[in-house]
Scaffold this motif. Structure first.
Motif, short mmCIF file in Angstrom:
data_model
loop_
_atom_site.label_atom_id
_atom_site.label_comp_id
_atom_site.label_asym_id
_atom_site.label_seq_id
_atom_site.Cartn_x
_atom_site.Cartn_y
_atom_site.Cartn_z
N GLY A 117 -34.75 37.17 14.27
CA GLY A 117 -34.02 36.29 15.17
C GLY A 117 -33.23 35.21 14.46
N PHE A 118 -33.31 35.17 13.12
CA PHE A 118 -32.59 34.15 12.35
C PHE A 118 -31.09 34.44 12.37
N PRO A 119 -30.25 33.39 12.33
CA PRO A 119 -28.80 33.61 12.23
C PRO A 119 -28.46 34.38 10.96
N LYS B 83 -34.90 41.63 17.87
CA LYS B 83 -34.46 40.38 18.49
C LYS B 83 -32.96 40.15 18.29
N PRO B 84 -32.29 39.59 19.31
CA PRO B 84 -30.89 39.19 19.14
C PRO B 84 -30.78 38.07 18.11
N PHE B 85 -29.58 37.86 17.61
CA PHE B 85 -29.37 36.79 16.63
C PHE B 85 -27.90 36.37 16.66
N ASP B 86 -27.63 35.20 16.10
CA ASP B 86 -26.26 34.70 15.99
C ASP B 86 -25.65 35.12 14.67
N TRP C 79 -15.76 31.69 12.60
CA TRP C 79 -15.94 32.95 13.33
C TRP C 79 -17.39 33.04 13.78
N TRP C 80 -17.60 33.52 15.00
CA TRP C 80 -18.98 33.62 15.49
C TRP C 80 -19.10 34.68 16.58
N ASP C 81 -20.32 35.14 16.72
CA ASP C 81 -20.65 36.11 17.77
C ASP C 81 -22.16 36.12 17.95
#
Length: 242
Positions: free
Chosen positions: A81-83, A213-216, A178-180
């Motif tokens: 889950g960490f970016p 897990k989702p993550f950034d 930039w991000w998602d």
């Protein structure tokens, strides 16, 4: 990889897990044997088969040298889950990212032209700070599509424009962010080369039972400017930052 963790009450060969859904783009049907077995399982056993399917995707991605896409999918499966910081050098090799960057540069240039026209005397200066966001839509045949899908490029500029005799000096920087969010949405789906149309609900089921897990995702880079632009015959000004 230890194949024993995928042993279930079936005689399916491990290679058949990836044939659950086929590939409609190439008119290839999935394995009816694998599909029928899948439909008979409880949720956890289905999630196990789907996890195997994602591991096959990672393997195939690396065979295509789509290592960034493979890394992101593996990061999700590992479940920290960490970016995750994405290498901006890789990002700027993606045509959709460069197109978004250039669009924001054009916007800044147009605004700087307006500021330049307000400067009448030599030595006059004006500051221009602003930002533009651009939604990046990745094409299905590029790696960016598999690594992130849609994303956002936010560009922030900090400029000073100075009137010289017959030209204008532009100095400053642009910071690109930039991000998602690497996550899934019930009811959505995406075409995965070699695996067909894959539903997000499958990924959500794997999250439920196997701690994916989702993550950034994020990245940033900066451009510096110290450029002179000449005014036109009638005092017009054209600023191209690219």
């Amino acid at each position: 990889m230890n194949e024993n963790i995928f042993k279930t009450k079936t005689d399916l060969d491990p290679s058949e897990y990836k044939k659950l859904f086929g590939d409609p783009f190439y008119n290839e049907k999935g394995s009816s044997k694998a599909r029928n077995f899948y439909l008979q399982q409880n949720e956890r056993e289905k999630a196990l088969m789907l996890k195997k399917n994602y591991l096959e995707m990672i393997k195939k991605a690396r065979e295509r040298n789509y290592n960034m896409a493979a890394d992101c999918l593996q990061w999700w499966l590992d479940g920290s889950g960490f970016p995750k910081t994405i290498d901006f050098n890789w990002l700027r090799k993606q045509r959709e990212i460069i197109a978004a960057e250039n669009l924001n540069l054009d916007r800044f240039g147009e605004e700087l032209e307006k500021y330049g026209k307000t400067l009448k005397e030599e030595g006059d200066t004006a500051k221009y700070n602003d930002h533009f966001d651009h939604q990046v839509k990745a094409g299905v045949f590029g790696e960016l599509y598999y690594a992130s899908g849609d994303s956002t490029l936010s560009s922030h500029c900090y400029f000073k424009i100075t009137k010289k005799k017959n030209n204008f000096l532009v100095t400053g920087i642009i910071k690109h962010l930039w991000w998602d969010r690497y996550d899934w949405h019930k009811g959505a789906s995406a075409y995965i080369y070699g695996f067909g149309n894959t539903g997000d609900s499958d990924a959500l089921l794997v999250e439920k039972y196997f701690e994916a897990k989702p993550f950034d995702m994020k990245s940033e880079w900066q451009q510096s400017f110290n450029k002179t632009f000449h005014s036109g015959f009638l005092g017009g000004l054209s600023i191209n930052l690219k």
